[in-house]
Design an enzyme around this catalytic site. Structure first.
Site, mmCIF file in Angstrom:
data_model
loop_
_atom_site.group_PDB
_atom_site.id
_atom_site.type_symbol
_atom_site.label_atom_id
_atom_site.label_comp_id
_atom_site.label_asym_id
_atom_site.label_seq_id
_atom_site.Cartn_x
_atom_site.Cartn_y
_atom_site.Cartn_z
ATOM 1 N N HIS A 324 34.975 22.429 -23.664
ATOM 2 C CA HIS A 324 35.736 20.979 -23.496
ATOM 3 C C HIS A 324 37.002 21.173 -23.279
ATOM 4 O O HIS A 324 37.610 22.329 -23.980
ATOM 5 C CB HIS A 324 35.161 20.100 -24.133
ATOM 6 C CG HIS A 324 35.478 19.778 -25.647
ATOM 7 N ND1 HIS A 324 36.866 19.754 -25.873
ATOM 8 C CD2 HIS A 324 34.535 20.173 -26.541
ATOM 9 C CE1 HIS A 324 36.868 20.027 -27.280
ATOM 10 N NE2 HIS A 324 35.404 20.077 -27.625
ATOM 11 N N CYS A 342 32.942 23.598 -31.135
ATOM 12 C CA CYS A 342 33.087 23.753 -29.796
ATOM 13 C C CYS A 342 34.005 24.626 -29.302
ATOM 14 O O CYS A 342 34.857 25.300 -30.140
ATOM 15 C CB CYS A 342 33.492 22.109 -29.202
ATOM 16 S SG CYS A 342 32.148 20.960 -29.504
#
Length: 396
Positions: A324, A342
């Site tokens: 992201h 992440c």
């Protein structure tokens, strides 16, 4: 995990014997000289093995259905059909004297069994019978909780076919046999159980780009063990697009995106910091969203973060791994791993990847100290082919 097919006492009734019980219906059709006459089929009950009599109700879907002819008689044709015209497949023995249904029955369905018998003198008789299967209680119905991909989806070459059931499955073999995958062009593939309620199908190797896939999940009536029966059928189709793989090297803090082995773009990234390392291994994209509210409490990190608008989020694992936009870590991208697991990109790079990503696209993370489990998202490709086959209840 398998359960055996219930045994039933077989009762065999020859065509001639049935005619005698019915007042000699076959006797009149087989009278002297009848072999040279035009014989009109006679609609009467047919001999059934292990099926209750004509008009019976509440029949369990695992009850075997068969038709038997004796004393030199043969079966010319047998059809077992539901009101919608769908026939249950069956087969004749080499002698042509016994027909056996090969498929399972659906629940709360009236079936008509039609058989054409041929006597030793060549005369024919048509006999019919009908019965209705039972309706399982709501509590005993095994249903689909989730199936993926969705009908009409365009996916990447790493997309598995996922079937998540509402309850654990006891008779895995019976359920697995009822689920059918057809591919164009044909590709070898197989089902494998990733948990007692999740079953995935994947090809031996990545999908061929352009493959068309049709999935028929014929669960209705399947005896799933522990008193459960399949409650419904469903089917869907999807298409496979191009091959794209994003290689994330955590030691180099870099992502390289390949289109069919050709480099499209390389970008600096940040991964999970030590102790919160990004999952390593080969995954397929689950889904994506333009904006996701990320809260650390949902993934076991206490009050570490609460970000209401994380942009261009590409979902990799059920445990909460995404690729992201992470504008707050731009200074570390390409130099250090500082996230909670992440993979972070600058906003413009994340937007580009988002726009060029399909569900099922491959993401491979290397140089991580931990490895993703096959069932944590679409980690099916973590297993080699022999490992994958070992998870099946129906061996290839």
């Amino acid at each position: 995990m398998r359960t055996g097919t219930p045994r039933h006492t077989r009762r065999t009734l020859g065509v001639a014997a049935v005619a005698t019980l019915l007042g000699g219906a076959l006797g009149s059709a087989a009278a002297p000289g009848a072999a040279n006459a035009t014989v009109q089929p006679v609609a009467t009950p047919i001999p059934l093995t292990s099926v209750p009599s004509d008009g019976s109700t509440g029949i369990r879907t695992e009850v075997p259905v068969s038709v038997t002819a004796q004393s030199g008689e043969k079966l010319a044709a047998v059809t077992l059909a539901a009101p919608d015209g769908n026939a249950v497949p069956g087969s004749l023995n080499p002698e042509g004297t016994v027909w056996t249904a090969d498929g399972h029955l659906r629940t709360h369905t009236k079936y008509t069994l039609t058989a054409i018998g041929v006597a030793s003198d060549g005369s024919q008789v048509t006999r019919t019978s009908s019965f209705t299967t039972f309706s399982p209680s709501t509590d005993s119905q095994l249903k689909f909780q989730t199936t993926e991909p969705q009908n009409g989806d365009l996916v990447g070459v790493g997309m598995p076919i996922l079937v998540q059931f509402t309850h654990p499955v006891t008779d895995r073999a019976a359920v697995e046999k009822a689920l059918v995958v057809r591919t164009d062009p044909p590709q070898p593939g197989h089902w494998s159980w990733l948990s007692d309620a999740r079953l995935d199908w994947r090809p031996e190797n990545y999908w061929q780009p352009g493959t068309k896939v049709r999935v028929s999940l014929n669960l209705d009536g399947v005896p799933a063990g522990a008193g459960q029966y399949g409650g419904s059928d469903t089917s869907f189709a999807f298409n496979v697009g191009r091959k794209q793989l994003s290689l994330v090297d955590l030691s180099k803090h870099e992502m390289t995106v390949y289109d069919n082995d050709k480099v499209l773009r390389s970008m600096p990234v940040t991964g999970g910091k030590p102790g919160n390392d990004t999952w390593g291994g080969t995954m397929a994209v689950i889904d994506k969203a333009a904006s996701v509210h990320m809260q650390s409490r949902t993934v076991g990190f206490g009050d570490a973060y609460d970000i209401p608008n994380v942009q261009w989020a590409i979902h990799l694992t059920y445990s909460g791994t995404y690729i992201h936009a992470a504008p707050w870590s731009v200074g570390s991208q390409g130099y250090a791993n500082v996230s909670h697991g992440c993979v972070g990109l600058s906003t413009d790079r994340a937007a580009w990847l988002f726009q060029n990503t399909l569900p099922g696209d491959l993401v491979q993370v290397v140089n991580s100290p931990k490895t993703v489990a096959p069932g944590n998202g679409y980690g099916d490709w973590q297993e080699n082919w022999n490992q994958w086959l070992s998870g099946s209840a129906v061996k290839a």
